[in-house]
Design an enzyme around this catalytic site. Sequence first.
Site, PDB file in Angstrom:
ATOM      1  N   LYS A   1      40.923  47.086  38.947  1.00  0.00           N
ATOM      2  CA  LYS A   1      40.724  48.142  39.940  1.00  0.00           C
ATOM      3  C   LYS A   1      41.768  49.266  39.919  1.00  0.00           C
ATOM      4  O   LYS A   1      41.546  50.322  40.520  1.00  0.00           O
ATOM      5  CB  LYS A   1      40.709  47.525  41.356  1.00  0.00           C
ATOM      6  CG  LYS A   1      39.490  46.679  41.637  1.00  0.00           C
ATOM      7  CD  LYS A   1      38.249  47.546  41.786  1.00  0.00           C
ATOM      8  CE  LYS A   1      36.955  46.773  41.708  1.00  0.00           C
ATOM      9  NZ  LYS A   1      36.100  47.152  40.592  1.00  0.00           N
TER      10      LYS A   1
ATOM     11  N   TYR B   1      36.596  35.716  31.799  1.00  0.00           N
ATOM     12  CA  TYR B   1      37.675  35.389  32.741  1.00  0.00           C
ATOM     13  C   TYR B   1      37.732  33.864  32.814  1.00  0.00           C
ATOM     14  O   TYR B   1      36.765  33.230  33.253  1.00  0.00           O
ATOM     15  CB  TYR B   1      37.371  35.943  34.137  1.00  0.00           C
ATOM     16  CG  TYR B   1      37.509  37.443  34.263  1.00  0.00           C
ATOM     17  CD1 TYR B   1      36.481  38.295  33.856  1.00  0.00           C
ATOM     18  CD2 TYR B   1      38.660  38.013  34.809  1.00  0.00           C
ATOM     19  CE1 TYR B   1      36.605  39.673  33.986  1.00  0.00           C
ATOM     20  CE2 TYR B   1      38.784  39.395  34.946  1.00  0.00           C
ATOM     21  CZ  TYR B   1      37.754  40.219  34.529  1.00  0.00           C
ATOM     22  OH  TYR B   1      37.874  41.586  34.659  1.00  0.00           O
TER      23      TYR B   1
ATOM     24  N   PRO C   1      45.870  43.102  38.142  1.00  0.00           N
ATOM     25  CA  PRO C   1      44.808  43.601  37.254  1.00  0.00           C
ATOM     26  C   PRO C   1      43.549  42.738  37.200  1.00  0.00           C
ATOM     27  O   PRO C   1      42.565  43.144  36.578  1.00  0.00           O
ATOM     28  CB  PRO C   1      45.493  43.644  35.879  1.00  0.00           C
ATOM     29  CG  PRO C   1      46.641  42.709  35.980  1.00  0.00           C
ATOM     30  CD  PRO C   1      47.074  42.706  37.405  1.00  0.00           C
TER      31      PRO C   1
ATOM     32  N   HIS D   1      28.903  47.568  29.651  1.00  0.00           N
ATOM     33  CA  HIS D   1      28.730  46.124  29.876  1.00  0.00           C
ATOM     34  C   HIS D   1      27.902  45.865  31.133  1.00  0.00           C
ATOM     35  O   HIS D   1      28.187  46.410  32.190  1.00  0.00           O
ATOM     36  CB  HIS D   1      30.099  45.447  30.020  1.00  0.00           C
ATOM     37  CG  HIS D   1      30.799  45.242  28.712  1.00  0.00           C
ATOM     38  ND1 HIS D   1      31.898  44.435  28.573  1.00  0.00           N
ATOM     39  CD2 HIS D   1      30.530  45.744  27.478  1.00  0.00           C
ATOM     40  CE1 HIS D   1      32.290  44.443  27.299  1.00  0.00           C
ATOM     41  NE2 HIS D   1      31.488  45.239  26.623  1.00  0.00           N
TER      42      HIS D   1
ATOM     43  N   TYR E   1      32.938  44.303  41.742  1.00  0.00           N
ATOM     44  CA  TYR E   1      33.444  44.472  40.374  1.00  0.00           C
ATOM     45  C   TYR E   1      32.967  45.785  39.760  1.00  0.00           C
ATOM     46  O   TYR E   1      33.744  46.494  39.112  1.00  0.00           O
ATOM     47  CB  TYR E   1      32.997  43.282  39.510  1.00  0.00           C
ATOM     48  CG  TYR E   1      33.684  43.203  38.174  1.00  0.00           C
ATOM     49  CD1 TYR E   1      34.895  42.529  38.024  1.00  0.00           C
ATOM     50  CD2 TYR E   1      33.123  43.803  37.033  1.00  0.00           C
ATOM     51  CE1 TYR E   1      35.533  42.463  36.795  1.00  0.00           C
ATOM     52  CE2 TYR E   1      33.748  43.741  35.805  1.00  0.00           C
ATOM     53  CZ  TYR E   1      34.948  43.069  35.683  1.00  0.00           C
ATOM     54  OH  TYR E   1      35.579  43.001  34.455  1.00  0.00           O
TER      55      TYR E   1
HETATM   56  P1  RFL Z   1      50.536  56.184  36.259  1.00  0.00           P
HETATM   57  O1  RFL Z   1      49.583  55.912  35.166  1.00  0.00           O
HETATM   58  O2  RFL Z   1      51.684  55.285  36.447  1.00  0.00           O
HETATM   59  O3  RFL Z   1      51.046  57.677  36.074  1.00  0.00           O
HETATM   60  C1  RFL Z   1      52.101  58.208  36.823  1.00  0.00           C
HETATM   61  C2  RFL Z   1      52.765  59.305  36.011  1.00  0.00           C
HETATM   62  O4  RFL Z   1      53.819  59.867  36.779  1.00  0.00           O
HETATM   63  C3  RFL Z   1      54.968  60.026  35.959  1.00  0.00           C
HETATM   64  N1  RFL Z   1      56.161  60.008  36.812  1.00  0.00           N
HETATM   65  C4  RFL Z   1      56.865  61.107  37.123  1.00  0.00           C
HETATM   66  N2  RFL Z   1      56.710  62.396  36.798  1.00  0.00           N
HETATM   67  C5  RFL Z   1      57.615  63.285  37.275  1.00  0.00           C
HETATM   68  N3  RFL Z   1      58.667  62.907  38.056  1.00  0.00           N
HETATM   69  C6  RFL Z   1      58.864  61.633  38.419  1.00  0.00           C
HETATM   70  N4  RFL Z   1      59.888  61.282  39.194  1.00  0.00           N
HETATM   71  C7  RFL Z   1      57.938  60.666  37.950  1.00  0.00           C
HETATM   72  N5  RFL Z   1      57.826  59.325  38.103  1.00  0.00           N
HETATM   73  C8  RFL Z   1      56.745  58.946  37.407  1.00  0.00           C
HETATM   74  C9  RFL Z   1      54.890  58.855  34.994  1.00  0.00           C
HETATM   75  O5  RFL Z   1      55.652  59.093  33.802  1.00  0.00           O
HETATM   76  C10 RFL Z   1      53.393  58.785  34.746  1.00  0.00           C
HETATM   77  O6  RFL Z   1      52.996  59.574  33.648  1.00  0.00           O
HETATM   78  O7  RFL Z   1      49.780  56.234  37.693  1.00  0.00           O
HETATM   79  P2  RFL Z   1      48.301  56.744  38.047  1.00  0.00           P
HETATM   80  O8  RFL Z   1      48.021  58.065  37.425  1.00  0.00           O
HETATM   81  O9  RFL Z   1      48.193  56.562  39.513  1.00  0.00           O
HETATM   82  O10 RFL Z   1      47.305  55.744  37.328  1.00  0.00           O
HETATM   83  C11 RFL Z   1      47.207  54.415  37.731  1.00  0.00           C
HETATM   84  C12 RFL Z   1      46.963  53.499  36.539  1.00  0.00           C
HETATM   85  O11 RFL Z   1      47.820  53.856  35.467  1.00  0.00           O
HETATM   86  C13 RFL Z   1      47.191  52.050  36.920  1.00  0.00           C
HETATM   87  O12 RFL Z   1      46.562  51.754  38.164  1.00  0.00           O
HETATM   88  C14 RFL Z   1      46.666  51.051  35.914  1.00  0.00           C
HETATM   89  O13 RFL Z   1      47.067  51.292  34.623  1.00  0.00           O
HETATM   90  C15 RFL Z   1      47.163  49.679  36.368  1.00  0.00           C
HETATM   91  N6  RFL Z   1      47.148  48.732  35.295  1.00  0.00           N
HETATM   92  C16 RFL Z   1      45.982  48.180  34.979  1.00  0.00           C
HETATM   93  N7  RFL Z   1      44.885  48.491  35.699  1.00  0.00           N
HETATM   94  C17 RFL Z   1      43.710  47.972  35.391  1.00  0.00           C
HETATM   95  O14 RFL Z   1      42.722  48.291  36.049  1.00  0.00           O
HETATM   96  N8  RFL Z   1      43.617  47.064  34.327  1.00  0.00           N
HETATM   97  C18 RFL Z   1      44.700  46.736  33.566  1.00  0.00           C
HETATM   98  O15 RFL Z   1      44.588  45.975  32.629  1.00  0.00           O
HETATM   99  C19 RFL Z   1      45.937  47.281  33.873  1.00  0.00           C
HETATM  100  N9  RFL Z   1      47.023  46.975  33.157  1.00  0.00           N
HETATM  101  C20 RFL Z   1      48.324  48.413  34.589  1.00  0.00           C
HETATM  102  C21 RFL Z   1      48.227  47.542  33.499  1.00  0.00           C
HETATM  103  C22 RFL Z   1      49.574  48.934  34.935  1.00  0.00           C
HETATM  104  C23 RFL Z   1      50.720  48.594  34.249  1.00  0.00           C
HETATM  105  N10 RFL Z   1      51.992  49.134  34.708  1.00  0.00           N
HETATM  106  C24 RFL Z   1      52.028  50.136  35.758  1.00  0.00           C
HETATM  107  C25 RFL Z   1      53.231  48.659  34.375  1.00  0.00           C
HETATM  108  C26 RFL Z   1      49.344  47.211  32.760  1.00  0.00           C
HETATM  109  C27 RFL Z   1      50.602  47.741  33.126  1.00  0.00           C
HETATM  110  C28 RFL Z   1      51.771  47.356  32.248  1.00  0.00           C
HETATM  111  C1  PHB Z   2      41.543  45.347  30.088  1.00  0.00           C
HETATM  112  O1  PHB Z   2      40.596  45.638  29.322  1.00  0.00           O
HETATM  113  O2  PHB Z   2      42.723  45.580  29.795  1.00  0.00           O
HETATM  114  C2  PHB Z   2      41.227  44.676  31.370  1.00  0.00           C
HETATM  115  C3  PHB Z   2      39.909  44.458  31.713  1.00  0.00           C
HETATM  116  C4  PHB Z   2      39.620  43.798  32.890  1.00  0.00           C
HETATM  117  C5  PHB Z   2      40.637  43.370  33.713  1.00  0.00           C
HETATM  118  C6  PHB Z   2      41.954  43.614  33.371  1.00  0.00           C
HETATM  119  C7  PHB Z   2      42.253  44.260  32.186  1.00  0.00           C
HETATM  120  O3  PHB Z   2      40.349  42.696  34.847  1.00  0.00           O
END
Ligand code: RFL
Ligand code: PHB
Length: 390
Positions: A297, A201, A293, A72, A385
């Site tokens: 980032k 957005y 989110p 994009h 961004y």
């Molecule tokens: P993760 O992905 O949470 O992975 C951590 C891993 O550690 C495991 N774990 C353990 N393992 C062993 N012993 C323990 N005691 C443990 N405790 C936990 C977990 O099972 C897991 O597998 O962290 P990581 O790798 O730092 O990655 C970060 C990203 O996942 C996170 O920043 C993003 O997904 C945040 N996030 C979003 N970010 C975006 O940029 N756009 C989004 O749309 C977006 N949506 C989200 C999200 C995070 C969410 N969370 C955390 C609830 C939506 C949700 C619902």
């Molecule tokens: C997503 O694709 O889930 C997404 C993209 C941009 C955002 C947040 C979530 O700012």
Amino acid sequence: MRTQVAIIGAGPAGLLLGQLLHLYGIETVILERKDPDYVLARIRAGLLEQGTVNLMEEVGVAARLHREGLVHDGIELAFGGARHRIDMKKATGGKTVTIYGQTEVTRDLMDARAAAGLTTVYEADEVTPRDFDTDHPRVSYRKDGVTHEIACDFIAGCDGFHGISRESVPASAIQTFDRIYPFGWLGILSETPPVSPELIYSRHERGFALCTMRSTHRSRYYLQCSLDDHVDNWSDDRFWDELKRRLDQEAVDNLVIGPSIEKSIAPLRSFVAEPMRFGRMFLAGDAAHIVPPTGAKGLNLAASDVHFLSQALREFYGEKSSAGIDAYSAKALARVWKAERFSWWMTSMLHLFPDTDDFTARIQLAELNYLVTSQAATTSLSENYTGLPY
Ligand code: RFL
Ligand code: PHB
């Protein structure tokens, strides 16, 4: 068992770190609490900065990303009943972002780790980092009722916001900063073509909405919702009706609706823990920081952290120098705080807050108007961004 770096958590941070260290000839073992299917089923982020794509290339797992990912060049900001395109590629002299789901990033990294024959212990219970304030750290865990221990040189805490690594640090050694926002995001995934080729957005009097996607046939939509709301209150029909209310007429006309295949509510928060190193244990990704989110980032910060950490460890083993690991925390935090600022600012500008009065609403609209009419403001938005340099 013995390894050089014991990694806790097989999310994107832990898996990417494992592949980078493997590339540099450094041994790792990953301990993950859940099973692989559970890890893969978590629907989260979807937008990759160029730096994250580059790291996937570096570890040799970008083939599918380049085949299936959508590049994009810009985004659209919707407010006051109209949409305004921000050409980020033009504003940054060529930088773009790539739509490719976190689930796919995780799957590609998991497959590469398995193909390289590297050890990952899934369903590891009671994972506990120990003695990281000495030169002989260890990690203990239980698997199938039996206690095991891994002796290592370093521990990488990549275990997310609710992990054990940050928890294990004495309170006196850590400082935390946070902000909890008074709303959440209700997200749905549907097997429908995206409403528009780029992300929208939308700032709206009824609350924020975001139209994003996973592919040309799979859409992801988000609605700002109240913190005490529950997915059971949201039938698909109610979701689509509310989304339409928060979009402009052209988008409403183009919106293809269908059954949701996932629906969830996520709270929004900003959080940073300082420092990101405690003796021989490092934190990376969500274990150290959370962003709302809105700026997309979270996943990208996890990637930049493990880039800094892998370089530091490469220097330690290759050049027998501690300079890199000594600088890791400050280097990572400098970039983290800029992404925190950006995510907080995007959130503040686009959401309806309980105390959003007429004055605040006018200020939000003025800010958005400025963004889409000033080249300087457009450039600032675009460089943040698409991702600040490492
Ligand atoms: P993760 O992905 O949470 O992975 C951590 C891993 O550690 C495991 N774990 C353990 N393992 C062993 N012993 C323990 N005691 C443990 N405790 C936990 C977990 O099972 C897991 O597998 O962290 P990581 O790798 O730092 O990655 C970060 C990203 O996942 C996170 O920043 C993003 O997904 C945040 N996030 C979003 N970010 C975006 O940029 N756009 C989004 O749309 C977006 N949506 C989200 C999200 C995070 C969410 N969370 C955390 C609830 C939506 C949700 C619902
Ligand atoms: C997503 O694709 O889930 C997404 C993209 C941009 C955002 C947040 C979530 O700012």
